[in-house]
Design a protein around this motif. Structure first.
Motif, PDB file in Angstrom:
ATOM      1  N   ASP A 279       6.065  16.525   2.642  1.00 49.58           N
ATOM      2  CA  ASP A 279       4.899  17.395   2.762  1.00 49.58           C
ATOM      3  C   ASP A 279       3.672  16.698   3.334  1.00 49.58           C
ATOM      4  O   ASP A 279       2.565  17.242   3.302  1.00 49.58           O
ATOM      5  CB  ASP A 279       4.544  18.003   1.402  1.00 49.58           C
ATOM      6  CG  ASP A 279       4.265  16.945   0.336  1.00 49.58           C
ATOM      7  OD1 ASP A 279       4.524  15.754   0.610  1.00 49.58           O
ATOM      8  OD2 ASP A 279       3.802  17.318  -0.763  1.00 49.58           O
ATOM      9  N   VAL A 280       3.848  15.478   3.874  1.00 50.87           N
ATOM     10  CA  VAL A 280       2.718  14.776   4.454  1.00 50.87           C
ATOM     11  C   VAL A 280       2.452  15.312   5.858  1.00 50.87           C
ATOM     12  O   VAL A 280       3.367  15.675   6.591  1.00 50.87           O
ATOM     13  CB  VAL A 280       2.954  13.246   4.492  1.00 50.87           C
ATOM     14  CG1 VAL A 280       4.026  12.874   5.509  1.00 50.87           C
ATOM     15  CG2 VAL A 280       1.649  12.511   4.783  1.00 50.87           C
TER      16      VAL A 280
ATOM     17  N   ILE B 246       0.818  -1.215   0.000  1.00 52.47           N
ATOM     18  CA  ILE B 246       0.000   0.000   0.000  1.00 52.47           C
ATOM     19  C   ILE B 246       0.852   1.265   0.000  1.00 52.47           C
ATOM     20  O   ILE B 246       0.569   2.223  -0.739  1.00 52.47           O
ATOM     21  CB  ILE B 246      -0.979   0.002   1.200  1.00 52.47           C
ATOM     22  CG1 ILE B 246      -2.190  -0.884   0.877  1.00 52.47           C
ATOM     23  CG2 ILE B 246      -1.455   1.411   1.532  1.00 52.47           C
ATOM     24  CD1 ILE B 246      -3.288  -0.857   1.902  1.00 52.47           C
ATOM     25  N   ILE B 247       1.905   1.314   0.807  1.00 56.00           N
ATOM     26  CA  ILE B 247       2.730   2.526   0.892  1.00 56.00           C
ATOM     27  C   ILE B 247       3.364   2.842  -0.458  1.00 56.00           C
ATOM     28  O   ILE B 247       3.352   3.998  -0.922  1.00 56.00           O
ATOM     29  CB  ILE B 247       3.805   2.392   1.981  1.00 56.00           C
ATOM     30  CG1 ILE B 247       3.143   2.206   3.359  1.00 56.00           C
ATOM     31  CG2 ILE B 247       4.713   3.608   2.001  1.00 56.00           C
ATOM     32  CD1 ILE B 247       2.233   3.339   3.766  1.00 56.00           C
ATOM     33  N   THR B 248       3.889   1.802  -1.115  1.00 61.04           N
ATOM     34  CA  THR B 248       4.485   2.000  -2.442  1.00 61.04           C
ATOM     35  C   THR B 248       3.458   2.525  -3.426  1.00 61.04           C
ATOM     36  O   THR B 248       3.731   3.453  -4.207  1.00 61.04           O
ATOM     37  CB  THR B 248       5.069   0.672  -2.961  1.00 61.04           C
ATOM     38  OG1 THR B 248       6.054   0.204  -2.042  1.00 61.04           O
ATOM     39  CG2 THR B 248       5.709   0.867  -4.332  1.00 61.04           C
ATOM     40  N   GLN B 249       2.246   1.951  -3.376  1.00 63.03           N
ATOM     41  CA  GLN B 249       1.186   2.382  -4.286  1.00 63.03           C
ATOM     42  C   GLN B 249       0.746   3.811  -3.978  1.00 63.03           C
ATOM     43  O   GLN B 249       0.466   4.603  -4.884  1.00 63.03           O
ATOM     44  CB  GLN B 249      -0.013   1.440  -4.187  1.00 63.03           C
ATOM     45  CG  GLN B 249      -1.094   1.684  -5.233  1.00 63.03           C
ATOM     46  CD  GLN B 249      -0.589   1.461  -6.647  1.00 63.03           C
ATOM     47  OE1 GLN B 249      -0.136   0.373  -6.991  1.00 63.03           O
ATOM     48  NE2 GLN B 249      -0.630   2.502  -7.472  1.00 63.03           N
ATOM     49  N   LEU B 250       0.686   4.160  -2.684  1.00 63.69           N
ATOM     50  CA  LEU B 250       0.320   5.524  -2.299  1.00 63.69           C
ATOM     51  C   LEU B 250       1.303   6.536  -2.866  1.00 63.69           C
ATOM     52  O   LEU B 250       0.903   7.581  -3.404  1.00 63.69           O
ATOM     53  CB  LEU B 250       0.261   5.652  -0.771  1.00 63.69           C
ATOM     54  CG  LEU B 250      -1.000   5.134  -0.072  1.00 63.69           C
ATOM     55  CD1 LEU B 250      -0.820   5.151   1.443  1.00 63.69           C
ATOM     56  CD2 LEU B 250      -2.222   5.968  -0.462  1.00 63.69           C
ATOM     57  N   ILE B 251       2.595   6.234  -2.761  1.00 64.00           N
ATOM     58  CA  ILE B 251       3.628   7.133  -3.280  1.00 64.00           C
ATOM     59  C   ILE B 251       3.441   7.336  -4.789  1.00 64.00           C
ATOM     60  O   ILE B 251       3.521   8.465  -5.300  1.00 64.00           O
ATOM     61  CB  ILE B 251       5.040   6.584  -2.993  1.00 64.00           C
ATOM     62  CG1 ILE B 251       5.273   6.456  -1.479  1.00 64.00           C
ATOM     63  CG2 ILE B 251       6.101   7.482  -3.613  1.00 64.00           C
ATOM     64  CD1 ILE B 251       5.222   7.756  -0.733  1.00 64.00           C
TER      65      ILE B 251
ATOM     66  N   TYR C  41       0.377   7.487   8.346  1.00 64.66           N
ATOM     67  CA  TYR C  41       1.171   8.721   8.480  1.00 64.66           C
ATOM     68  C   TYR C  41       2.609   8.402   8.893  1.00 64.66           C
ATOM     69  O   TYR C  41       3.567   8.943   8.309  1.00 64.66           O
ATOM     70  CB  TYR C  41       0.518   9.643   9.502  1.00 64.66           C
ATOM     71  CG  TYR C  41       1.372  10.835   9.883  1.00 64.66           C
ATOM     72  CD1 TYR C  41       1.519  11.912   9.014  1.00 64.66           C
ATOM     73  CD2 TYR C  41       2.041  10.878  11.108  1.00 64.66           C
ATOM     74  CE1 TYR C  41       2.300  13.006   9.357  1.00 64.66           C
ATOM     75  CE2 TYR C  41       2.825  11.964  11.455  1.00 64.66           C
ATOM     76  CZ  TYR C  41       2.957  13.022  10.579  1.00 64.66           C
ATOM     77  OH  TYR C  41       3.738  14.091  10.919  1.00 64.66           O
ATOM     78  N   ASN C  42       2.782   7.551   9.872  1.00 65.98           N
ATOM     79  CA  ASN C  42       4.126   7.217  10.367  1.00 65.98           C
ATOM     80  C   ASN C  42       4.961   6.513   9.303  1.00 65.98           C
ATOM     81  O   ASN C  42       6.196   6.647   9.281  1.00 65.98           O
ATOM     82  CB  ASN C  42       4.026   6.348  11.623  1.00 65.98           C
ATOM     83  CG  ASN C  42       3.524   7.131  12.823  1.00 65.98           C
ATOM     84  OD1 ASN C  42       3.771   8.334  12.932  1.00 65.98           O
ATOM     85  ND2 ASN C  42       2.805   6.466  13.711  1.00 65.98           N
ATOM     86  N   LYS C  43       4.317   5.774   8.410  1.00 64.73           N
ATOM     87  CA  LYS C  43       5.055   5.098   7.341  1.00 64.73           C
ATOM     88  C   LYS C  43       5.381   6.051   6.182  1.00 64.73           C
ATOM     89  O   LYS C  43       6.394   5.880   5.498  1.00 64.73           O
ATOM     90  CB  LYS C  43       4.238   3.902   6.825  1.00 64.73           C
ATOM     91  CG  LYS C  43       4.165   2.741   7.830  1.00 64.73           C
ATOM     92  CD  LYS C  43       3.330   1.594   7.271  1.00 64.73           C
ATOM     93  CE  LYS C  43       3.280   0.438   8.273  1.00 64.73           C
ATOM     94  NZ  LYS C  43       2.446  -0.691   7.775  1.00 64.73           N
TER      95      LYS C  43
END
Length: 679
Positions: A604-605, A562-567, A595-597
């Motif tokens: 800018d998060v 998910i984190i990779t896809q969010l980026i 948020y922490n990840k």
């Protein structure tokens, strides 16, 4: 339609004349303020130097004069600030109105500008300015103090003026899809709501300028500008009602973040911010027995964050229901007739018979709230026995209270009501929201409703999340006030209470309210609206924003990816010009986890509660139930597969997706099983 070079030259000349008038008024007000300040200084010096010789009347008179000068200086300062804003953008529209063979050129701006009897710019709230909002070229009219003025609009012109220079100037007719509106809609979202005074549409204007109806109930679909309309309506009322000021208007907001979001609108319109509160904050001022009162947001958070048993859900649903009010009323009715004195009392060696006391309780003062009657009986006994009311009232009241066999505590009564219905009340140090509302109701019904006459107008935003019981209490407390109530039944996030129509609230106002609908949505693109309509199986009104050819993206993403896809998706949105992007998750714990990840990767998060939230370019992470009322250029609805939105949570999912203006990406959301809603 662009205007000719000769017309543009004339417009530039008129702008220069207007700016010159503004500059002259600024100089005059600046000089006036300085005179006021000098007078204030001299008056204070006089009082200080002659204090010993002045009597009380002279001191009082001198202080009155000082305060009067201060008030004048403050009023001039407010006008000065308005004038300085007008230097940047003095007007945004013009209507040429032919009446009795004369054609008046009516320029319209946020603030009125005049030189003696010559009006260079009319305030947007004046009756004549309604021509700009309500009509295109052709027959038109406006309601003036002298009556209805009819005529013909021969020209309608719009301007984009910045720093005292015309950037755009063109003629148009009444067409909500005009290029200027599309240009404004295409701009990036902001951390603060801005005024819409130059693009108010007719259906919005009908709400803003409504002065006939004391109670106004507005159903508006997502993105229809409900809150903007409410703020402009407040500005209009402050302008139109001379005995109304900012301290006479109270807004009930859904949460503090939303209150901050709307905080710029009234100052932009030249008015002071009005009073604001949430329902829980308002309730806390009356409920003193507990240390903490749960907010509506925390109540919703508790439902979505923590697993509740079926019994807990059933109890909560019952407490929030209209049927529970019937149970409370029945208990109050029973208490009314079981409430009686056990014996008489003695006042100044004179025995007051118990029958007389009970007659006073149940007949003479029967119209008074139950526990409040004891005060009236105490005063009556003092007066009828010719003793001092001020000295003896409280003593007699305590005697009467000791003769009552039942508790006068609303919490104890509430606990007994719950026990009789197979439930247990445990407030601890936190009064939960589903208990707060009925306890407030019991308290007011037993002791009487506070009568707030200082508030003359009440605005309730996101009204679909208020129960009828809440509305009835507010109506009784602010019994002299007018109400503007705005909401959308499709954006209900309370899982245990729902209106089929917001017009159901009209019964609280004895069906004397006016029900209006806002059916056009200005926030989201047509692609997003098509998708969000499908979530609920509805056909919401037309989309004003044109298609932007950005489809709604549906993604199936494993948790570890998910984190990779969010980026990647954030980068895509930024490449498409999105500046403010929201990652909307389901609850608070997921917000912190994502948020922490993301924080080590994206500079800018930020969280919605952080200062970065106010930046023009930012990626905000927030839970679904906080997002209502906010808007972003792009939205990513991010949930885990094991915690996707269920059928009973479809309204919350609808709220999430309708926050998006230009782009929407949805993670891990299977298609909900829908039953199309009847119109």
């Amino acid at each position: 339609m662009n205007i000719s070079s000769e017309e543009l030259r004339k417009e530039k000349e008129y702008l220069l004349q207007t700016l010159e008038i503004i500059q002259n008024q600024i100089a005059k007000d600046t000089e006036g303020i300085q005179i006021n300040m000098n007078d204030i200084t001299e008056m204070k010096r006089y009082i200080w130097e002659n204090n010993a010789e002045l009597d009380d009347v002279e001191i009082s008179s001198s202080m009155y004069n000082v305060n009067n000068q201060v008030s004048q200086a403050n009023e001039r300062l407010k006008q000065l600030l308005k004038l300085k804003k007008s230097l940047i953008n003095p007007y945004f529209g013009r209507v040429d109105f032919e009446c009795d063979y004369d054609i008046d050129k009516i320029y319209i701006g946020i603030n009125g500008i005049r030189d003696k009897h010559n009006y260079y710019v009319f305030d947007w709230r004046t009756p004549i300015a309604s021509l700009f909002y309500n009509f295109g070229k052709g027959s038109a009219y406006y309601e003036a103090p002298a009556g209805k003025i009819e005529g013909i609009i021969t020209k309608k012109r719009q301007y984009k003026i910045n720093n005292g220079k015309i950037e755009r100037c063109f003629d148009n007719d009444l067409n909500i899809d005009d290029d200027y509106l599309q240009e404004i809609l295409a701009t990036s979202s902001s951390d603060k709501m801005t005024n819409i005074v130059n693009t108010i549409q007719k259906e919005q204007n009908d709400v803003i300028r409504n002065m006939k109806d004391r109670y106004l109930i507005v159903q508006g679909i997502a993105g229809s500008g409900k809150t903007s309309v409410a703020m402009h309506r407040i500005a209009y009322l402050l302008y139109s009602e001379k005995d109304l000021n900012s301290n006479n208007v109270l807004i009930f907001s859904p949460n503090d973040i939303f209150s901050e979001y709307i905080s710029n609108v009234l100052p932009e319109l030249g008015e002071e911010n009005v009073l604001q509160t949430t329902f829980s904050e308002f309730a806390r001022s009356y409920i003193k027995e507990v240390k903490k009162v749960e907010s509506f947001t925390d109540y919703i958070e508790r439902y979505y964050q923590y697993a509740s048993t079926e019994i807990q859900k059933k109890e909560c649903s019952f407490k929030m229901s209209n049927e529970f009010k019937t149970v409370l009323d029945s208990a109050l009715h029973d208490l009314q007739y079981s409430f009686k004195f056990k014996s008489g009392i003695v006042i100044n060696d004179k025995k007051i018979d118990v029958n007389l006391l009970n007659d006073l309780l149940h007949r003479r003062f029967s119209s008074i709230p139950l526990f409040g009657r004891l005060h009236y009986i105490s005063e009556y006994l003092c007066e009828s026995n010719l003793i001092s009311v001020s000295k003896n009232r409280n003593v007699i009241y305590e005697k009467l209270l000791s003769l009552i066999s039942l508790s006068t505590n609303a919490f104890e009564l509430y606990s007994r009501i719950l026990e009789s219905n197979g439930m247990i009340f445990n407030s601890k140090s936190l009064l939960q929201f589903e208990d707060l509302v009925p306890i407030m109701y019991l308290y007011f019904e037993l002791w009487g409703y506070p009568k707030d006459t200082s508030i003359k107008h009440v605005v309730i935003d996101e009204a679909q999340d208020y129960t009828l019981m809440q509305m009835e209490m507010l109506k009784k407390i602010f019994y002299k006030a007018s109400f503007t109530i705005l909401g959308d039944v499709h954006q209900t996030i309370n899982p245990f209470y729902r209106y089929s129509s917001l017009n159901e609230m009209n019964k609280v106002f004895e069906n004397k309210g006016r029900y209006l609908e806002l059916t056009k949505t200005y926030r989201s693109s047509a692609e997003i609206i098509d998708y969000t309509n499908h979530i609920l199986g509805i056909e919401n009104g037309c989309a004003v924003r044109r298609n932007n050819s950005i489809p709604v993206l549906l993604r199936n993403v494993e948790k570890e990816k998910i984190i990779t896809q969010l980026i990647q998706d954030i980068a895509i949105m930024k490449d498409n010009g999105m500046k403010r992007i929201a990652i909307i998750v389901k609850n608070h714990s997921e917000m912190l986890e994502f948020y922490n990840k993301l924080k080590p990767i994206l500079s800018d998060v930020c969280l919605v509660s952080e200062p970065n939230f106010g930046k023009e370019e930012s990626v905000v992470v927030l839970p679904a139930y906080i997002s209502k009322g906010l808007e972003f250029d792009g939205v990513i609805s991010c949930v885990l597969k094991e915690n996707c939105y269920k059928e009973q949570e479809k309204y919350l999912f609808y709220v999430v997706c309708t926050r998006a203006q230009h782009a929407l990406t949805v993670y891990n959301q299977p298609e909900l099983k829908l039953e199309r809603l009847k119109k």
